[in-house]
Design an enzyme around this catalytic site. Structure first.
Site: not given
Ligand code: NOJ
Length: 621
Positions: A36, A40, A44, A113, A221, A300, A373-374
């Protein structure tokens, strides 16, 4: 083969080849949590620009930037309201251009992305589509009438019985026009109708714009969700969408939540749909053909089988360079889905990744990842984050992953050996998926403590915790209040403590990345699993021309079982290249059979929580 006659895959011009990414490593930046620059509390573009030295020192070739487009941020940017601009939360378009330029100046690439299965409900396209049933963009999304005989808007009146990956039905009623729209994810993420050629052309034009701006490719995605199974044209002139069977088994190909009592088997209707290859080939023709080499196209693809991956990544078909498959990150999902957490064994991980190595050995290419990140942090999931093992475990996991055949992806913070944050209170969570799951599971009668326990292990906020740059109160991430709690170990596990330390996880990652660059066998060699049934050792051989590499990693903690290493006896004179232990050579063996390659053996005490000990070491014969 003599140096004068190098293998075609490693000719000096190989970086200019279309498959340059075989010897590349990608680093994923989740911008909200990276750094950051304006206090905030949210990461970023300025923060990324401030930390390019970190990426350059690590040695990565490509940065995959999670979405920075304009967005209401319901799903942290995976709900895009303007594909052509940067959200003010993250900065400006000029800063993004600056980032592209600075990365290029450092010989790194930027992959954006691309979220085009759906937009945000705040996108202008959706606003138009929603405005009336005869709007020209009405058909850009999936609008359908309520189920006949049901009160519109009431449960059960959805056009189909499909469930959303983020809990609840995949349809939301809009009383403005009295119809439902489809959203495989949150209601704020309506699915685009890829059957409509105008939608496809609009997406392709947007992609071309970004390439013209200098980006080097896309991480697409849920790209295998774009084609839905449709039925014949109905009375209203629109193709029908079929119902699924209720009460069946959860489809193991779907990592999300599927309540099979209330909702049918959604994946059967949305994953790897009938026109997905046609759409991807069209996209390739319209966007990528005739562009100079150097682009990276990664899709993905949840629920993608090895066979489908071959189709997606066969270069002769012109679709994708590689895919993110989900098999290994679904090993710990039970019959009720992602939150039904199962114990998993290292053997299962090895068998799964090994199957993908074999499946894409001849045609196609693997993306190599253990986290993003998922997903929860890989060291907490596939290794051990116990204080005495975390660092060695992280290093050993990295060795195994980076030495596979495929393109490795480093998720930000993994290079520091970051573990799960382990949030235990609902107030600590921010992720829409987790919050929706908590609300619906508790409403269904599940014990809140059990729900929180699963979330602490598998929730996406684990990986979204701000990067720990140093030991200062804001972890060097922010001078303000971070949008998500800092990692509890940020005082000790941080970049400042690691970059200069030759024995750190960061330095180990550096060596692995450098080895991929320097050693063609890592990038191009064949893969052969060794000790395939061993429950503690992850062991394989890479081979390219007259070079062979051996990787031996002990994914265990206990020290009182000695496996039979006779299969490795031929490696007794191997020269160690990298070891994940302090110092430059592997530790002395505790007990190993005569003639073994000096492999240290720290056998496992249990199959769950495999605790890695420091024995990972690729060796050259
Ligand atoms: C896959 C992404 O990696 C995830 O973070 C997102 O929530 C879902 N697709 C929906 O876009």
């Amino acid at each position: 083969m003599s140096p004068a006659d190098p293998h075609p895959d490693v000719r000096p011009d190989s970086v200019a080849r279309r498959d340059w990414w075989k010897s590349a490593v990608v680093y994923q930046v989740y911008p909200r949590s990276f750094a950051d620059s304006d206090g905030d509390g949210v990461g970023d573009l300025g923060g990324i620009l401030d930390h390019l030295d970190h990426l350059e020192l690590l040695g990565v070739d490509v940065v995959w930037l999670s979405p920075v487009y304009r967005s209401p941020m319901v799903d942290n940017g995976y709900d895009i309201s303007d594909y052509h601009d940067v959200d003010p939360l993250f900065g400006t378009l000029e800063q993004l251009e600056e980032l592209i330029a600075q990365l290029h100046a450092r010989d790194m690439k930027l992959v954006m992305d691309l979220v085009v299965n759906h937009t945000s409900s705040a996108h202008a396209w959706f606003a138009e589509s929603r405005s009336s049933t005869d709007n020209p963009k009405r058909d850009w999304y999936w609008w359908r009438s309520p189920r006949p005989g049901h009160e519109p808007g009431s449960p059960g009146s959805e056009p189909t019985n499909w469930g959303s990956a983020f809990s609840g039905p995949a349809w939301t009623y809009d009383d403005h026009t009295g119809e439902y729209y489809l959203h495989v994810f949150a209601p704020d993420q309506p699915d685009l109708n890829w059957e409509n050629p105008e939608v496809r052309q609009a997406v392709y034009a947007m992609m071309r714009d970004w390439l013209d701006r200098g980006v080097d490719g896309f991480r697409m995605d849920v790209i295998n969700v774009i084609s839905k199974v449709v039925g014949p044209v109905g009375d209203d002139g629109r193709v029908t969408l079929p119902d699924g069977v209720l009460g069946g088994e959860r489809d193991p190909r779907w990592p999300g939540v599927v309540d099979t009592v209330s909702f049918a088997d959604t994946p059967a209707f949305v994953l790897n749909g009938p026109r997905v290859h046609e759409f991807l080939q069209e996209m390739h023709r319209e966007v990528f053909t005739d562009r100079p080499p150097g682009l990276l196209i990664v899709g993905e693809t949840p629920g993608c089988s090895v066979g489908e991956a071959v189709l997606y990544t066969d270069p002769s078909r012109g679709e994708l360079d590689m895919v993110f498959q989900f098999e290994h990150v679904d090993l710990d999902s039970g019959p009720k889905g992602k939150w039904d957490v199962l114990r998993m064994t290292m053997l299962q991980l090895k068998q799964s990744l090994g199957r993908w190595q074999d499946g894409l050995a001849e045609v196609g290419w693997n993306s190599l990842y253990l986290g993003n990140h998922d997903q929860p942090r890989c060291v907490s999931r596939f290794g051990s984050d116990a204080p005495e093992h975390r660092e060695q475990s992280a290093k050993a996991l990295a060795t195994v992953l980076h030495m596979h055949r495929g393109t490795p992806y480093v998720y930000q913070g993994d290079e520091l050996g970051t573990s799960n944050a382990g949030f235990t209170r609902l107030e600590q969570l921010r992720d829409v998926e987790s919050l929706n799951h908590y609300a619906t599971a508790v409403a269904r009668g599940e014990d809140p403590a059990d729900v929180l326990r699963a979330l602490a292990y598998k929730g996406r906020d684990n990986a979204r915790v701000p990067m720990s740059w140093d030991a200062s109160p804001g972890a060097g991430f922010t001078t303000g209040t971070p949008w998500l709690d800092l990692h509890p170990l940020s005082g000790s596990v941080n970049a400042a403590a690691q970059v200069e330390d030759p024995n750190s996880a960061f330095s180990h990652y550096r060596r692995l990345i450098a080895l991929r660059h320097a050693e063609p066998c890592v990038a191009h060699g064949t893969f052969r699993m060794l000790l395939a049934d061993h429950e503690q050792l992850y062991c394989f051989e890479r081979s390219f021309g007259d070079t062979r590499l051996l990787v031996v990693a002990n994914l265990s903690s206990a020290a009182d079982v000695v496996p039979d290493l006779s299969e490795l006896a031929a490696w007794s004179s191997a020269e160690p290249l990298i070891a994940s232990v302090p110092g430059s050579s592997p530790p002395p063996p505790t007990r190993s059979p005569p003639g073994s390659p000096g492999s240290s053996v720290w056998p496992d005490r249990a199959v769950w929580e495999p605790l890695w000990a420091p024995s990972a070491r690729p060796s050259r014969r």
